[in-house]
Design a protein around this motif. Structure first.
Motif, PDB file in Angstrom:
ATOM      1  N   PHE A  14      39.440  82.532  69.664  1.00 40.15           N
ATOM      2  CA  PHE A  14      38.083  83.032  69.439  1.00 40.15           C
ATOM      3  C   PHE A  14      38.025  83.692  68.062  1.00 40.15           C
ATOM      4  O   PHE A  14      38.853  84.549  67.741  1.00 40.15           O
ATOM      5  CB  PHE A  14      37.703  84.033  70.538  1.00 40.15           C
ATOM      6  CG  PHE A  14      36.313  84.561  70.416  1.00 40.15           C
ATOM      7  CD1 PHE A  14      35.227  83.744  70.654  1.00 40.15           C
ATOM      8  CD2 PHE A  14      36.090  85.868  70.051  1.00 40.15           C
ATOM      9  CE1 PHE A  14      33.931  84.223  70.540  1.00 40.15           C
ATOM     10  CE2 PHE A  14      34.804  86.372  69.936  1.00 40.15           C
ATOM     11  CZ  PHE A  14      33.719  85.540  70.184  1.00 40.15           C
ATOM     12  N   PRO A  15      37.034  83.315  67.232  1.00 32.44           N
ATOM     13  CA  PRO A  15      36.992  83.821  65.853  1.00 32.44           C
ATOM     14  C   PRO A  15      36.495  85.257  65.710  1.00 32.44           C
ATOM     15  O   PRO A  15      36.559  85.811  64.624  1.00 32.44           O
ATOM     16  CB  PRO A  15      36.027  82.857  65.163  1.00 32.44           C
ATOM     17  CG  PRO A  15      35.143  82.388  66.249  1.00 32.44           C
ATOM     18  CD  PRO A  15      36.003  82.336  67.489  1.00 32.44           C
ATOM     19  N   GLY A  16      35.979  85.839  66.775  1.00 29.63           N
ATOM     20  CA  GLY A  16      35.471  87.205  66.713  1.00 29.63           C
ATOM     21  C   GLY A  16      33.956  87.236  66.748  1.00 29.63           C
ATOM     22  O   GLY A  16      33.281  86.272  66.374  1.00 29.63           O
ATOM     23  N   PHE A  17      33.435  88.372  67.200  1.00 32.03           N
ATOM     24  CA  PHE A  17      31.995  88.503  67.358  1.00 32.03           C
ATOM     25  C   PHE A  17      31.255  88.462  66.025  1.00 32.03           C
ATOM     26  O   PHE A  17      30.207  87.832  65.904  1.00 32.03           O
ATOM     27  CB  PHE A  17      31.661  89.788  68.124  1.00 32.03           C
ATOM     28  CG  PHE A  17      31.969  89.685  69.584  1.00 32.03           C
ATOM     29  CD1 PHE A  17      31.100  89.058  70.449  1.00 32.03           C
ATOM     30  CD2 PHE A  17      33.152  90.204  70.084  1.00 32.03           C
ATOM     31  CE1 PHE A  17      31.381  88.952  71.803  1.00 32.03           C
ATOM     32  CE2 PHE A  17      33.452  90.106  71.433  1.00 32.03           C
ATOM     33  CZ  PHE A  17      32.557  89.480  72.293  1.00 32.03           C
ATOM     34  N   SER A  18      31.772  89.122  65.002  1.00 29.37           N
ATOM     35  CA  SER A  18      31.055  89.144  63.720  1.00 29.37           C
ATOM     36  C   SER A  18      30.986  87.751  63.106  1.00 29.37           C
ATOM     37  O   SER A  18      29.966  87.372  62.524  1.00 29.37           O
ATOM     38  CB  SER A  18      31.695  90.138  62.752  1.00 29.37           C
ATOM     39  OG  SER A  18      33.022  89.778  62.478  1.00 29.37           O
ATOM     40  N   THR A  19      32.034  86.962  63.249  1.00 28.86           N
ATOM     41  CA  THR A  19      32.027  85.589  62.742  1.00 28.86           C
ATOM     42  C   THR A  19      31.013  84.746  63.501  1.00 28.86           C
ATOM     43  O   THR A  19      30.288  83.946  62.906  1.00 28.86           O
ATOM     44  CB  THR A  19      33.426  84.960  62.853  1.00 28.86           C
ATOM     45  OG1 THR A  19      34.336  85.741  62.090  1.00 28.86           O
ATOM     46  CG2 THR A  19      33.435  83.526  62.367  1.00 28.86           C
ATOM     47  N   LEU A  20      30.929  84.938  64.807  1.00 28.61           N
ATOM     48  CA  LEU A  20      29.974  84.189  65.612  1.00 28.61           C
ATOM     49  C   LEU A  20      28.534  84.577  65.261  1.00 28.61           C
ATOM     50  O   LEU A  20      27.657  83.716  65.162  1.00 28.61           O
ATOM     51  CB  LEU A  20      30.246  84.409  67.100  1.00 28.61           C
ATOM     52  CG  LEU A  20      29.516  83.500  68.071  1.00 28.61           C
ATOM     53  CD1 LEU A  20      29.735  82.027  67.744  1.00 28.61           C
ATOM     54  CD2 LEU A  20      29.956  83.793  69.493  1.00 28.61           C
ATOM     55  N   ILE A  21      28.291  85.849  65.022  1.00 31.03           N
ATOM     56  CA  ILE A  21      26.959  86.296  64.607  1.00 31.03           C
ATOM     57  C   ILE A  21      26.590  85.675  63.260  1.00 31.03           C
ATOM     58  O   ILE A  21      25.470  85.189  63.069  1.00 31.03           O
ATOM     59  CB  ILE A  21      26.895  87.838  64.539  1.00 31.03           C
ATOM     60  CG1 ILE A  21      26.949  88.425  65.948  1.00 31.03           C
ATOM     61  CG2 ILE A  21      25.629  88.300  63.813  1.00 31.03           C
ATOM     62  CD1 ILE A  21      27.164  89.928  65.978  1.00 31.03           C
ATOM     63  N   LYS A  22      27.516  85.656  62.314  1.00 29.36           N
ATOM     64  CA  LYS A  22      27.257  85.035  61.012  1.00 29.36           C
ATOM     65  C   LYS A  22      26.955  83.550  61.164  1.00 29.36           C
ATOM     66  O   LYS A  22      26.069  83.009  60.501  1.00 29.36           O
ATOM     67  CB  LYS A  22      28.446  85.227  60.077  1.00 29.36           C
ATOM     68  CG  LYS A  22      28.590  86.623  59.555  1.00 29.36           C
ATOM     69  CD  LYS A  22      29.820  86.740  58.670  1.00 29.36           C
ATOM     70  CE  LYS A  22      30.096  88.180  58.317  1.00 29.36           C
ATOM     71  NZ  LYS A  22      31.342  88.350  57.572  1.00 29.36           N
ATOM     72  N   PHE A  23      27.704  82.872  62.050  1.00 31.34           N
ATOM     73  CA  PHE A  23      27.474  81.443  62.294  1.00 31.34           C
ATOM     74  C   PHE A  23      26.062  81.218  62.824  1.00 31.34           C
ATOM     75  O   PHE A  23      25.330  80.355  62.331  1.00 31.34           O
ATOM     76  CB  PHE A  23      28.500  80.889  63.281  1.00 31.34           C
ATOM     77  CG  PHE A  23      28.107  79.552  63.830  1.00 31.34           C
ATOM     78  CD1 PHE A  23      28.277  78.412  63.078  1.00 31.34           C
ATOM     79  CD2 PHE A  23      27.537  79.452  65.089  1.00 31.34           C
ATOM     80  CE1 PHE A  23      27.878  77.174  63.574  1.00 31.34           C
ATOM     81  CE2 PHE A  23      27.144  78.233  65.595  1.00 31.34           C
ATOM     82  CZ  PHE A  23      27.310  77.085  64.830  1.00 31.34           C
ATOM     83  N   ILE A  24      25.649  81.989  63.826  1.00 28.41           N
ATOM     84  CA  ILE A  24      24.318  81.833  64.416  1.00 28.41           C
ATOM     85  C   ILE A  24      23.243  82.076  63.363  1.00 28.41           C
ATOM     86  O   ILE A  24      22.294  81.298  63.233  1.00 28.41           O
ATOM     87  CB  ILE A  24      24.140  82.785  65.615  1.00 28.41           C
ATOM     88  CG1 ILE A  24      25.020  82.320  66.777  1.00 28.41           C
ATOM     89  CG2 ILE A  24      22.678  82.851  66.053  1.00 28.41           C
ATOM     90  CD1 ILE A  24      25.088  83.304  67.922  1.00 28.41           C
ATOM     91  N   ASN A  25      23.387  83.140  62.590  1.00 30.08           N
ATOM     92  CA  ASN A  25      22.376  83.481  61.589  1.00 30.08           C
ATOM     93  C   ASN A  25      22.278  82.456  60.470  1.00 30.08           C
ATOM     94  O   ASN A  25      21.200  82.232  59.920  1.00 30.08           O
ATOM     95  CB  ASN A  25      22.643  84.866  61.005  1.00 30.08           C
ATOM     96  CG  ASN A  25      22.379  85.964  62.000  1.00 30.08           C
ATOM     97  OD1 ASN A  25      21.606  85.809  62.935  1.00 30.08           O
ATOM     98  ND2 ASN A  25      23.036  87.097  61.815  1.00 30.08           N
TER      99      ASN A  25
END
Length: 89
Positions: A14-25
């Motif tokens: 799992f790449p981490g929550f902040s990376t996932l938020i950046k991906f979504i945005n």
């Protein structure tokens, strides 16, 4: 409850929550809230069905080079890790 949700799984670490938020945005026109289930599945919640379908039909997704597998939450979903072993190609 699950009508406006997709479930997803990122293959590998799992790449981490902040990376996932950046991906979504940066990758999705429509914003989604998400939460992580204890089993490793990620639950993405949308405001509108059209937004959810837009993301689902948007093609393959990769987060830090790892595939993000998305699907509509079936009516009876058990969140078993055995459901993660098959990936569409």
């Amino acid at each position: 409850m699950w009508k406006l949700c997709l479930i997803g799984y990122i293959a590998g670490k799992f790449p981490g929550f902040s990376t996932l938020i950046k991906f979504i945005n940066s990758s999705w026109k429509n914003k989604a809230n998400f939460t992580m289930h204890d089993s490793g599945w990620i639950i993405f919640a949308f405001s509108l069905e059209l937004e959810m379908l837009d993301v689902l039909g948007g093609g393959r997704c990769f987060v830090n080079g790892r595939p993000l597998i998305l699907k509509v939450v079936p009516e009876f979903f058990s969140f078993k890790t055995s459901d993660m072993v098959h990936m569409p190609i």
